[in-house]
Design a protein around this motif. Sequence first.
Motif, PDB file in Angstrom:
ATOM      1  N   LYS A  19       8.542  -0.403  -8.286  1.00  0.00           N
ATOM      2  CA  LYS A  19       8.164  -0.832  -6.766  1.00  0.00           C
ATOM      3  C   LYS A  19       7.023  -0.296  -6.177  1.00  0.00           C
ATOM      4  N   VAL A  20       6.688   1.089  -6.513  1.00  0.00           N
ATOM      5  CA  VAL A  20       5.776   1.869  -5.586  1.00  0.00           C
ATOM      6  C   VAL A  20       4.527   1.345  -5.561  1.00  0.00           C
ATOM      7  N   TRP A  21       3.926   0.450  -6.910  1.00  0.00           N
ATOM      8  CA  TRP A  21       2.658   0.231  -6.651  1.00  0.00           C
ATOM      9  C   TRP A  21       2.496  -1.096  -5.773  1.00  0.00           C
ATOM     10  N   ALA A  22       3.609  -1.708  -5.532  1.00  0.00           N
ATOM     11  CA  ALA A  22       3.504  -2.821  -4.728  1.00  0.00           C
ATOM     12  C   ALA A  22       3.634  -2.330  -3.187  1.00  0.00           C
ATOM     13  N   ASP A  23       4.191  -1.465  -2.919  1.00  0.00           N
ATOM     14  CA  ASP A  23       4.496  -0.768  -1.546  1.00  0.00           C
ATOM     15  C   ASP A  23       3.586  -0.048  -1.005  1.00  0.00           C
ATOM     16  N   VAL A  24       3.008   0.791  -1.633  1.00  0.00           N
ATOM     17  CA  VAL A  24       2.118   1.959  -0.845  1.00  0.00           C
ATOM     18  C   VAL A  24       1.092   1.230  -0.199  1.00  0.00           C
ATOM     19  N   GLU A  25       0.686   1.860   0.630  1.00  0.00           N
ATOM     20  CA  GLU A  25      -0.480   1.586   1.571  1.00  0.00           C
ATOM     21  C   GLU A  25      -1.153   2.732   2.303  1.00  0.00           C
ATOM     22  N   PRO A  26      -2.354   2.217   3.199  1.00  0.00           N
ATOM     23  CA  PRO A  26      -2.969   0.821   3.221  1.00  0.00           C
ATOM     24  C   PRO A  26      -4.174   0.623   2.246  1.00  0.00           C
ATOM     25  N   PRO A  27      -4.338  -0.643   2.179  1.00  0.00           N
ATOM     26  CA  PRO A  27      -3.634  -1.839   2.421  1.00  0.00           C
ATOM     27  C   PRO A  27      -2.417  -2.215   1.596  1.00  0.00           C
ATOM     28  N   LYS A  28      -1.594  -2.577   1.954  1.00  0.00           N
ATOM     29  CA  LYS A  28      -0.610  -2.975   1.145  1.00  0.00           C
ATOM     30  C   LYS A  28      -0.757  -3.570  -0.261  1.00  0.00           C
ATOM     31  N   GLY A  29      -0.470  -2.925  -1.285  1.00  0.00           N
ATOM     32  CA  GLY A  29      -0.753  -3.778  -2.572  1.00  0.00           C
ATOM     33  C   GLY A  29      -1.908  -3.270  -3.198  1.00  0.00           C
ATOM     34  N   THR A  30      -2.593  -2.132  -2.715  1.00  0.00           N
ATOM     35  CA  THR A  30      -3.789  -1.570  -2.874  1.00  0.00           C
ATOM     36  C   THR A  30      -3.856  -1.089  -4.441  1.00  0.00           C
ATOM     37  N   VAL A  31      -2.727  -0.470  -4.731  1.00  0.00           N
ATOM     38  CA  VAL A  31      -2.574   0.091  -6.021  1.00  0.00           C
ATOM     39  C   VAL A  31      -1.726  -0.856  -7.186  1.00  0.00           C
ATOM     40  N   TYR A  32      -1.309  -2.145  -6.712  1.00  0.00           N
ATOM     41  CA  TYR A  32      -0.354  -2.853  -7.590  1.00  0.00           C
ATOM     42  C   TYR A  32      -0.959  -2.939  -9.109  1.00  0.00           C
ATOM     43  N   ASN A  33      -2.412  -3.099  -8.958  1.00  0.00           N
ATOM     44  CA  ASN A  33      -2.815  -3.376 -10.155  1.00  0.00           C
ATOM     45  C   ASN A  33      -3.448  -2.107 -10.938  1.00  0.00           C
TER      46      ASN A  33
END
Length: 447
Positions: free
Chosen positions: A372-386
């Motif tokens: 979940k961490v990759w979807a949660d960290v910010e700013p902005p939210k989702g910045t490292v999802y990919n």
Amino acid sequence: MTGARRITRRTILKIGAAAAIAPLVHVRRAGAAGKLSVGFWDHWVPAGNDIMKRQIRTWADRNKVELQADFITTNGSKLQLTKAAEAQAGTGHDVIAFSTWEVHNYADRLEPVDDVMKRLTDRYGRVNEVCEYLGKAKGHWLAVPTSSGTQHKPPCGRISVLKEKAGLDVVAMYPPREVSTPEGQGWTWDAHLRAAEACHKAGMPFGIGLGTTTDSVDFAGALLASYGAELVDAKGTIKLRSEEVHRALEYAAKLVKFLPDDAAAYDDASNNRALISGKSALIFNPPSAWAVAKRDAPEVAADCWTFSAPSGPKGRFVPYLPYFWGIWSFSRNKTAAKELIEYLLQRPLVEERCTVVEGYDIPPFDSMLNFKVWADVEPPKGTVYNYPIRPAHQARPHIAASEASPEVAVQIYNRGTVPTMFAKLKSGQSIDQAIAWAQTELEGFMR
């Protein structure tokens, strides 16, 4: 980062009294008692060391092991020098961290860990192809790939700059959810070239280096792979005159015109500085630059987005640098060493460590790339999802020169052969001149 940080089991037991309790994961096989000494990579995120200390404290307490743990910096090559000294002396830590090519360098001094890998892969599925290429020799696993220190190096770009100057909406291309978009599928090296030209004209060039340190080598290697280009193949044949190499160099000759004037002098900190200072629209890097920007330039961090690498004629390749934990053949407590490694690679513990370092560490198991961490960290939210490779990316992890055998590839990698070819193109040399130089270079170390 500082030098080696030594802690005894007594010290470990005092750490984190007010911290959250580690996940209840128990791996016990043959009763690992006695003494154990471990040399961990000193994480650049201090909290990464703290959570590791808490986890190993839990394991040591349960297994009644007197554990000594050192967190050894790579600054000044201290971790590398420690391994070299221990291998030569035949004494030192029982377990120590290895990066990329080092497992093969020390193959004759490492204890096979096929049994540990079988149990882990039976439970969590396969590890990626780069881990297998670097972690196995003569059909045996000689070290266990770990998440600690392991990184991808995809693009990290300025959302507003890329949109305004290059017409790229990177959030739409790679949104923070598991989806393949038409915009993402259109993210090719040709699109990358157009964006690089536009941002160069706007005074915000892509911070891509052409030096001989890892960031430059990894970028250049992934570009070549996406064109199907090999400098040396698995049989040891030099392939510099191939059509694939020529096409990749034709592209590079166009791209280097839009890179910084000092690109050939870049080291692994140069691209970070370029992004954090607000002077670059895009770099290829793990989230360390974004994390530092969060502290020192929050307006830059809030405008950053990490997304997958461009695709070429032969696919999409993301630079990947794994770490491993290996056991010396002269270890006096191999049972405890194997049990500790297996314990630390249980999913709850890997996720806990990954969360603390805000997703910097990449697990070796594909099944763990959904924390979940990759979807949660910010700013902005989702910045490292990919940042981790997602199925929708249709990408593969890659380490430069891995088309060749590890014994040859490590020399191509360490000498920075590919980015040096690119640097020669930037200096005005022709493709034929760059190839001729590389031919002499390869023949020299392959004799």
